[in-house]
Design a protein around this motif. Structure first.
Motif, PDB file in Angstrom:
ATOM      1  N   ILE A   1      -6.936   3.181  -5.029  1.00 49.18           N
ATOM      2  CA  ILE A   1      -8.074   3.525  -4.075  1.00 49.18           C
ATOM      3  C   ILE A   1      -8.196   4.830  -3.501  1.00 49.18           C
ATOM      4  O   ILE A   1      -7.247   5.230  -3.028  1.00 49.18           O
TER       5      ILE A   1
ATOM      6  N   ILE B   1      -3.094   4.710  -2.651  1.00 49.25           N
ATOM      7  CA  ILE B   1      -3.923   5.153  -1.831  1.00 49.25           C
ATOM      8  C   ILE B   1      -4.009   6.576  -1.568  1.00 49.25           C
ATOM      9  O   ILE B   1      -2.973   6.946  -1.285  1.00 49.25           O
TER      10      ILE B   1
ATOM     11  N   GLU C   1      -5.911  -0.524   7.340  1.00 48.92           N
ATOM     12  CA  GLU C   1      -7.183  -1.505   7.454  1.00 48.92           C
ATOM     13  C   GLU C   1      -6.667  -2.390   6.459  1.00 48.92           C
ATOM     14  O   GLU C   1      -7.046  -3.823   6.685  1.00 48.92           O
ATOM     15  N   LEU C   2      -6.261  -2.398   5.000  1.00 50.68           N
ATOM     16  CA  LEU C   2      -5.809  -3.234   4.203  1.00 50.68           C
ATOM     17  C   LEU C   2      -4.814  -4.129   4.677  1.00 50.68           C
ATOM     18  O   LEU C   2      -4.881  -5.435   4.493  1.00 50.68           O
TER      19      LEU C   2
ATOM     20  N   ALA D   1       0.901  -1.145   0.162  1.00 45.79           N
ATOM     21  CA  ALA D   1       0.255   0.339  -0.041  1.00 45.79           C
ATOM     22  C   ALA D   1       0.941   1.334  -0.060  1.00 45.79           C
ATOM     23  O   ALA D   1       1.577   1.518   1.140  1.00 45.79           O
TER      24      ALA D   1
ATOM     25  N   ALA E   1      -5.092   5.735   7.255  1.00 44.86           N
ATOM     26  CA  ALA E   1      -6.447   4.834   7.698  1.00 44.86           C
ATOM     27  C   ALA E   1      -6.517   3.482   6.849  1.00 44.86           C
ATOM     28  O   ALA E   1      -6.818   2.413   7.376  1.00 44.86           O
ATOM     29  N   GLN E   2      -6.994   3.700   5.617  1.00 46.91           N
ATOM     30  CA  GLN E   2      -7.296   2.805   4.620  1.00 46.91           C
ATOM     31  C   GLN E   2      -5.775   1.874   4.442  1.00 46.91           C
ATOM     32  O   GLN E   2      -6.411   0.621   4.335  1.00 46.91           O
ATOM     33  N   ALA E   3      -5.014   2.388   4.270  1.00 49.69           N
ATOM     34  CA  ALA E   3      -3.576   1.301   4.232  1.00 49.69           C
ATOM     35  C   ALA E   3      -3.572   0.510   5.445  1.00 49.69           C
ATOM     36  O   ALA E   3      -3.248  -0.801   5.295  1.00 49.69           O
TER      37      ALA E   3
ATOM     38  N   THR F   1      -9.064   8.179  -1.842  1.00 49.94           N
ATOM     39  CA  THR F   1      -9.485   8.438  -0.389  1.00 49.94           C
ATOM     40  C   THR F   1      -9.492  10.099  -0.523  1.00 49.94           C
ATOM     41  O   THR F   1      -8.950  10.756  -1.353  1.00 49.94           O
TER      42      THR F   1
ATOM     43  N   ALA G   1      -7.039   9.856   5.753  1.00 50.22           N
ATOM     44  CA  ALA G   1      -7.822   8.741   5.362  1.00 50.22           C
ATOM     45  C   ALA G   1      -7.013   7.649   4.487  1.00 50.22           C
ATOM     46  O   ALA G   1      -7.416   6.619   4.525  1.00 50.22           O
ATOM     47  N   ALA G   2      -6.285   8.073   3.732  1.00 45.68           N
ATOM     48  CA  ALA G   2      -5.187   7.220   2.858  1.00 45.68           C
ATOM     49  C   ALA G   2      -4.493   6.234   4.062  1.00 45.68           C
ATOM     50  O   ALA G   2      -4.398   5.120   3.831  1.00 45.68           O
TER      51      ALA G   2
ATOM     52  N   VAL H   1       0.966   4.764   0.268  1.00 48.04           N
ATOM     53  CA  VAL H   1       0.215   5.737   1.181  1.00 48.04           C
ATOM     54  C   VAL H   1       0.449   7.306   0.522  1.00 48.04           C
ATOM     55  O   VAL H   1       1.495   7.830   0.706  1.00 48.04           O
TER      56      VAL H   1
END
Length: 489
Positions: free
Chosen positions: A234, A211, A248-249, A184, A244-246, A236, A241-242, A186
């Motif tokens: 992805i 992301i 989560e993945l 990911a 946090a998304q990374a 964001t 937010a990027a 970021v």
């Protein structure tokens, strides 16, 4: 070699006067000549290519012999004040690495007009074979001169980042038969953060997952002339937010590492270290710089210079173990770890020395494994055998350290940056001790550092797979931190 150079003016040169010197051709000689002349003829510098030539091995450039003759004429006979007018050489036998050549000049003719002297030139190898012969015509000086020999600077030849790039090659070899690790990336909203990941992808090391703000990422890629369509993006809203998304993945096992793009470190770390949804494990996370410094004989590991500001003893234990595990993943079977302080003796008023002594005892008791520890050691004693011997330090680590554990973040960060900006080092970096590694490079880092940092994460993954016999698609592989890391990532 004398400390004073005295020339031989025209009137003092007799027919038959001669001078000679002897040199052994080394790799450094060949490399220096190639760098100074720009002559990259592979017959002189590439072993594989040289095997296909008539000589079947690397040979010295003919002009290396010419340079030795110029040395004689300019410093010995006639010496200072000599003006080169003409040089003719016939090359008869190649000079191979390790050959010892004796070159000589002998006065053959003198011409009063212009104070010119013609010299016979000869180069003979250790077997008595003539490797080159010819003549030189010079204008000799007319006045006797003696001058102190000019002290020449020391020349250190190195290829910046060569050892780190060797890790990239090693990671590539280990990737054969494996799917590239999904990483990911970021908030990659500038060209350099995209390019580093692209280079790693093109090298077969990773599969990037972009992301961040979609429009900014695509604009940066377009500016750099990069097509992102082969990889997932992805979108964001912003960098928080990027991050946090990374994370989560990574928790879901959909990526095997995180790579910092163009965002602040604390943004990414805030998400990674979130107590509820972050990437923490039972071991304290830490950062390791892997440093390719020209003056060092090996890669150096400096820790912690980015995460733990003022680590206590228990944190330093984890910092040490994290660095040891990474060094082993990179191929250092039993790394030597020096615990740095300002002095090499235990001093109750200097906490770093107390921590060093305690860490060494913890290693004795099996609380830190896989390395040889010693400390406290000052920086000079950790890397210089001569300095250690001068101070009477007898240690299997002193002068041979692989890992340098610094007292705190400030000292570690300054040490690493000094090596980079004053010592010409190339630096890669990785956060370890988390559920997945985090490729944490500086926003000022170039593409080479980012590519090498990706290789660190890939090699760590390969080491875990080898340790458990796992391959892609197999059940989750336990990380060295005790946390599960999905093998498919």
């Amino acid at each position: 070699m004398t400390d004073v150079l005295c020339n031989r003016p025209f009137d003092q040169i007799a027919i038959g006067d001669s001078a000679r010197l002897q040199r052994t051709l080394s790799r450094a000689d060949i490399a220096t000549f190639a760098v100074m002349s720009g002559d990259a003829n592979p017959a002189h510098i590439d072993d594989e290519f040289a095997r296909s030539t008539p000589f079947h091995h690397v040979v010295g450039h003919g002009m290396w012999l010419g340079a030795l003759l110029s040395n004689l004429l300019g410093t010995e006979l006639p010496g200072a004040g000599t003006v080169y007018l003409e040089q003719t050489l016939d090359f008869q036998t190649p000079v191979a690495l390790g050959d010892t050549v004796t070159v000589s000049v002998t006065a053959r003719e003198k011409f009063a007009e212009g104070h010119r002297v013609r010299f016979d030139c000869l180069a003979v190898n250790q077997h008595g074979q003539t490797v080159a012969s010819g003549h030189a015509l010079v204008q000799a000086p007319t006045e006797a001169v003696c001058r102190p020999r000019t002290r020449l600077p020391q020349l250190h030849l190195f290829d910046p980042g060569q050892r780190l790039m060797a890790l990239v090659d090693k990671a590539y070899e280990g990737c054969k038969g494996l799917k590239p690790m999904r990483v990911a990336v970021v908030h990659p909203v500038n060209a350099v953060s995209i390019q580093g990941a692209i280079d790693a992808a093109r090298a077969g090391l990773i599969e990037p997952v972009w992301i961040g703000p979609q429009e900014r990422i695509r604009a940066a890629a377009q500016e750099a002339g990069i097509d992102l369509s082969p990889w997932e993006l992805i979108p964001t809203e912003h960098s928080h937010a990027a991050a946090a998304q990374a994370v989560e993945l990574a928790r879901a096992g959909k990526v095997g590492a995180l790579m910092k793009g163009a965002l602040h470190t604390d943004e990414l770390m805030h998400a990674a270290f979130d107590p509820q949804g972050g990437l923490r494990t039972g071991r304290r996370a830490s950062h390791v710089f892997v440093i390719d410094a020209p003056a060092a004989e090996r890669l150096l590991f400096i820790t912690d210079a980015a995460i733990n500001i003022a680590p206590d003893l228990d944190t330093k234990r984890d910092i040490a173990q994290n660095a040891i595990d990474l060094a082993q993943a990179l191929g250092v079977a039993t790394p030597r770890l020096a615990i740095l302080a300002a002095v090499e003796t235990v001093n109750a008023s200097m906490p770093a020395t107390l921590h060093a002594a305690a860490l060494c005892k913890m290693a004795d008791r099996g609380q830190i494994t896989g390395a040889i520890l010693d400390g406290p050691l000052a920086f000079d004693n950790a890397l210089s055998l001569a300095a250690a011997r001068t101070k009477g330090i007898h240690s299997p680590v002193a002068g041979q350290a692989d890992i340098l554990l610094t007292p705190d973040l400030e000292s570690g960060n300054m040490l690493a940056k000094q090596l980079e900006y004053l010592g010409g080092a190339v630096i890669a970096g990785l956060v370890v001790g988390t559920r997945v590694p985090i490729i944490l490079t500086s926003r000022a880092d170039g593409v080479q550092a980012r590519l090498a940092s990706c290789a660190l994460a890939v090699l760590q993954r390969q080491a875990r797979l080898r340790a458990t016999g796992q391959i892609d698609g197999a059940p989750p592989v336990p990380a060295s931190t005790g946390a599960p890391v999905p093998a498919a990532a």
